[in-house]
Design a protein around this motif. Structure first.
Motif, PDB file in Angstrom:
ATOM      1  N   MET A   1       0.724  -1.246   0.214  1.00  0.00           N
ATOM      2  CA  MET A   1      -0.015  -0.029  -0.069  1.00  0.00           C
ATOM      3  C   MET A   1       0.822   1.279  -0.076  1.00  0.00           C
ATOM      4  SD  MET A   1      -2.782   1.301   2.666  1.00  0.00           S
ATOM      5  CE  MET A   1      -4.008   0.549   2.281  1.00  0.00           C
ATOM      6  N   ARG A   2       0.471   2.307  -0.685  1.00  0.00           N
ATOM      7  CA  ARG A   2       1.035   3.445  -0.900  1.00  0.00           C
ATOM      8  C   ARG A   2       0.620   4.381   0.234  1.00  0.00           C
ATOM      9  NH1 ARG A   2       0.478   5.327  -6.647  1.00  0.00           N
ATOM     10  NH2 ARG A   2      -1.421   4.348  -6.048  1.00  0.00           N
ATOM     11  N   VAL A   3       1.372   5.083   0.694  1.00  0.00           N
ATOM     12  CA  VAL A   3       0.908   6.093   1.749  1.00  0.00           C
ATOM     13  C   VAL A   3       1.535   7.490   1.698  1.00  0.00           C
ATOM     14  CG1 VAL A   3       0.326   6.377   4.138  1.00  0.00           C
ATOM     15  CG2 VAL A   3       0.314   4.190   3.674  1.00  0.00           C
ATOM     16  N   THR A   4       0.784   8.412   1.735  1.00  0.00           N
ATOM     17  CA  THR A   4       1.388   9.884   1.664  1.00  0.00           C
ATOM     18  C   THR A   4       1.120  10.469   3.165  1.00  0.00           C
ATOM     19  OG1 THR A   4       1.353  10.365  -0.593  1.00  0.00           O
ATOM     20  CG2 THR A   4       1.383  12.124   0.831  1.00  0.00           C
ATOM     21  N   VAL A   5       2.011  10.940   3.893  1.00  0.00           N
ATOM     22  CA  VAL A   5       1.971  11.393   4.987  1.00  0.00           C
ATOM     23  C   VAL A   5       1.944  12.923   4.805  1.00  0.00           C
ATOM     24  CG1 VAL A   5       2.752  11.994   7.429  1.00  0.00           C
ATOM     25  CG2 VAL A   5       2.840   9.604   6.503  1.00  0.00           C
ATOM     26  N   ILE A   6       0.915  13.690   5.106  1.00  0.00           N
ATOM     27  CA  ILE A   6       0.842  15.238   4.795  1.00  0.00           C
ATOM     28  C   ILE A   6       1.373  15.778   6.177  1.00  0.00           C
ATOM     29  CG2 ILE A   6      -0.390  16.999   4.231  1.00  0.00           C
ATOM     30  CD1 ILE A   6      -2.095  14.867   2.381  1.00  0.00           C
ATOM     31  N   GLY A   7       2.395  16.529   6.195  1.00  0.00           N
ATOM     32  CA  GLY A   7       2.759  17.261   7.495  1.00  0.00           C
ATOM     33  C   GLY A   7       3.991  16.559   7.850  1.00  0.00           C
ATOM     34  N   THR A  25       4.816   1.612   1.489  1.00  0.00           N
ATOM     35  CA  THR A  25       5.481   2.714   0.681  1.00  0.00           C
ATOM     36  C   THR A  25       5.099   4.162   1.149  1.00  0.00           C
ATOM     37  OG1 THR A  25       5.612   1.085  -1.023  1.00  0.00           O
ATOM     38  CG2 THR A  25       6.165   3.037  -1.603  1.00  0.00           C
ATOM     39  N   VAL A  26       5.903   4.792   1.862  1.00  0.00           N
ATOM     40  CA  VAL A  26       5.490   6.030   2.353  1.00  0.00           C
ATOM     41  C   VAL A  26       6.292   7.409   1.769  1.00  0.00           C
ATOM     42  CG1 VAL A  26       5.657   7.432   4.402  1.00  0.00           C
ATOM     43  CG2 VAL A  26       5.122   5.253   4.727  1.00  0.00           C
ATOM     44  N   THR A  27       5.422   8.177   1.509  1.00  0.00           N
ATOM     45  CA  THR A  27       5.960   9.463   0.913  1.00  0.00           C
ATOM     46  C   THR A  27       5.628  10.541   1.982  1.00  0.00           C
ATOM     47  OG1 THR A  27       5.750   8.829  -1.408  1.00  0.00           O
ATOM     48  CG2 THR A  27       6.006  11.149  -1.038  1.00  0.00           C
ATOM     49  N   LEU A  28       6.722  11.415   1.999  1.00  0.00           N
ATOM     50  CA  LEU A  28       6.346  12.537   3.006  1.00  0.00           C
ATOM     51  C   LEU A  28       6.095  13.677   2.229  1.00  0.00           C
ATOM     52  CD1 LEU A  28       6.138  13.348   6.115  1.00  0.00           C
ATOM     53  CD2 LEU A  28       8.763  13.959   5.820  1.00  0.00           C
ATOM     54  N   PHE A  29       4.994  14.596   2.499  1.00  0.00           N
ATOM     55  CA  PHE A  29       4.617  15.638   1.870  1.00  0.00           C
ATOM     56  C   PHE A  29       4.635  16.968   2.952  1.00  0.00           C
ATOM     57  CE2 PHE A  29       1.682  19.082   1.099  1.00  0.00           C
ATOM     58  CZ  PHE A  29       1.726  19.630  -0.333  1.00  0.00           C
ATOM     59  N   SER A  30       5.038  18.089   2.605  1.00  0.00           N
ATOM     60  CA  SER A  30       4.997  19.212   3.351  1.00  0.00           C
ATOM     61  C   SER A  30       5.287  20.563   2.263  1.00  0.00           C
ATOM     62  CB  SER A  30       6.173  19.492   4.279  1.00  0.00           C
ATOM     63  OG  SER A  30       5.952  20.500   5.235  1.00  0.00           O
ATOM     64  N   ARG A  31       4.455  21.481   2.703  1.00  0.00           N
ATOM     65  CA  ARG A  31       4.484  22.616   2.221  1.00  0.00           C
ATOM     66  C   ARG A  31       5.718  23.303   2.614  1.00  0.00           C
ATOM     67  NH1 ARG A  31      -1.117  25.260   3.758  1.00  0.00           N
ATOM     68  NH2 ARG A  31      -0.138  24.381   5.852  1.00  0.00           N
ATOM     69  N   SER A  32       6.375  23.186   3.746  1.00  0.00           N
ATOM     70  CA  SER A  32       7.521  23.818   4.240  1.00  0.00           C
ATOM     71  C   SER A  32       8.758  23.303   3.557  1.00  0.00           C
ATOM     72  CB  SER A  32       7.334  23.756   5.458  1.00  0.00           C
ATOM     73  OG  SER A  32       6.170  24.172   6.031  1.00  0.00           O
ATOM     74  N   LEU A  73      -3.718   5.897   0.434  1.00  0.00           N
ATOM     75  CA  LEU A  73      -4.027   6.485   1.839  1.00  0.00           C
ATOM     76  C   LEU A  73      -3.409   7.767   1.982  1.00  0.00           C
ATOM     77  CD1 LEU A  73      -5.351   6.550   4.610  1.00  0.00           C
ATOM     78  CD2 LEU A  73      -3.369   5.036   5.086  1.00  0.00           C
ATOM     79  N   LEU A  74      -4.048   8.981   2.124  1.00  0.00           N
ATOM     80  CA  LEU A  74      -3.454  10.122   2.428  1.00  0.00           C
ATOM     81  C   LEU A  74      -3.841  10.430   4.006  1.00  0.00           C
ATOM     82  CD1 LEU A  74      -4.560  12.170  -0.471  1.00  0.00           C
ATOM     83  CD2 LEU A  74      -2.578  11.174  -0.162  1.00  0.00           C
ATOM     84  N   PHE A  75      -2.841  10.623   4.750  1.00  0.00           N
ATOM     85  CA  PHE A  75      -2.825  10.534   6.449  1.00  0.00           C
ATOM     86  C   PHE A  75      -2.358  11.943   6.729  1.00  0.00           C
ATOM     87  CE2 PHE A  75      -2.446   6.804   9.555  1.00  0.00           C
ATOM     88  CZ  PHE A  75      -3.014   7.560  10.351  1.00  0.00           C
ATOM     89  N   VAL A  76      -3.311  12.912   6.967  1.00  0.00           N
ATOM     90  CA  VAL A  76      -3.022  14.291   7.454  1.00  0.00           C
ATOM     91  C   VAL A  76      -2.492  14.364   8.539  1.00  0.00           C
ATOM     92  CG1 VAL A  76      -3.794  16.618   7.061  1.00  0.00           C
ATOM     93  CG2 VAL A  76      -4.596  14.940   5.452  1.00  0.00           C
ATOM     94  N   PHE A  77      -1.488  14.786   8.961  1.00  0.00           N
ATOM     95  CA  PHE A  77      -0.744  15.021   9.997  1.00  0.00           C
ATOM     96  C   PHE A  77      -0.461  16.563  10.338  1.00  0.00           C
ATOM     97  CE2 PHE A  77      -0.177  10.578  10.752  1.00  0.00           C
ATOM     98  CZ  PHE A  77      -0.579  10.304  12.160  1.00  0.00           C
ATOM     99  N   THR A  78      -1.323  17.561  10.338  1.00  0.00           N
ATOM    100  CA  THR A  78      -1.251  18.909  10.320  1.00  0.00           C
ATOM    101  C   THR A  78      -2.117  19.448  11.504  1.00  0.00           C
ATOM    102  OG1 THR A  78      -2.903  19.681   9.056  1.00  0.00           O
ATOM    103  CG2 THR A  78      -0.838  19.191   7.775  1.00  0.00           C
ATOM    104  N   VAL A 100      -8.819   9.054   3.117  1.00  0.00           N
ATOM    105  CA  VAL A 100      -8.001  10.388   3.608  1.00  0.00           C
ATOM    106  C   VAL A 100      -8.517  10.354   5.050  1.00  0.00           C
ATOM    107  CG1 VAL A 100      -7.689  12.954   3.574  1.00  0.00           C
ATOM    108  CG2 VAL A 100      -8.174  11.634   1.549  1.00  0.00           C
ATOM    109  N   VAL A 101      -7.254  10.479   6.050  1.00  0.00           N
ATOM    110  CA  VAL A 101      -7.429  10.114   7.646  1.00  0.00           C
ATOM    111  C   VAL A 101      -6.778  11.724   7.988  1.00  0.00           C
ATOM    112  CG1 VAL A 101      -6.819   8.939   9.535  1.00  0.00           C
ATOM    113  CG2 VAL A 101      -7.300   7.703   7.483  1.00  0.00           C
ATOM    114  N   LEU A 102      -7.570  12.178   8.842  1.00  0.00           N
ATOM    115  CA  LEU A 102      -7.085  13.509   9.381  1.00  0.00           C
ATOM    116  C   LEU A 102      -6.949  13.115  10.877  1.00  0.00           C
ATOM    117  CD1 LEU A 102     -10.163  15.846   8.271  1.00  0.00           C
ATOM    118  CD2 LEU A 102      -7.781  15.413   7.388  1.00  0.00           C
ATOM    119  N   ALA A 103      -5.643  13.062  11.220  1.00  0.00           N
ATOM    120  CA  ALA A 103      -5.092  12.654  12.294  1.00  0.00           C
ATOM    121  C   ALA A 103      -5.373  13.441  13.608  1.00  0.00           C
ATOM    122  CB  ALA A 103      -3.568  12.310  12.241  1.00  0.00           C
TER     123      ALA A 103
END
Length: 123
Positions: A1-7, A25-32, A73-78, A100-103
């Motif tokens: 499973m491919r997961v993107t952690v946002i934040g 399989t994890v990708t980390l996304f941030s605007r910063s 799966l998008l996992f939002v950690f903001t 989409v999961v809001l943590a």
């Protein structure tokens, strides 16, 4: 499973490491960019604590919303006050089969649902 952690704060980094260690399989996304640069330079994160210690590689590190949206799966950690902005950024890329999961435990999910509903999506 491919997961993107946002934040890429403490919660996002910890989640990315734990999920990666579980074989996802994890990708980390941030605007910063300043939060991503050290992770990208090393190719992952160093962890300590009750979940183990050591270096955990990540499949990807990105500021590209389209690339980040390719996950199952998008996992939002903001923080909740960023949920509306994240919802607007990702809305054009969300597919019905994605989860989409809001943590954070707050009303941020209500704002995300409103943004997506106003955009014609059925959250």
């Amino acid at each position: 499973m491919r997961v993107t952690v946002i934040g890429a704060g403490a919660g996002g980094l910890a989640a990315a490491a734990v999920l990666s260690r579980q074989g996802l399989t994890v990708t980390l996304f941030s605007r910063s960019p300043h939060r991503l640069e050290p992770v990208a330079a090393r190719g992952g994160v160093e962890i300590t604590g009750d979940r183990g210690e050591g270096f955990v590689p990540l499949a990807g590190v990105t500021q590209d919303v389209a690339a980040a949206s390719e996950a199952d799966l998008l996992f939002v950690f903001t923080t909740a006050n960023a949920h509306g902005d994240i919802a607007r950024l990702f809305a054009p890329h969300i597919r019905p089969e994605q989860a989409v999961v809001l943590a954070s435990g707050s009303a941020g999910s209500l704002e995300v649902a409103k943004v997506w509903r106003d955009g014609g999506m059925d959250p």
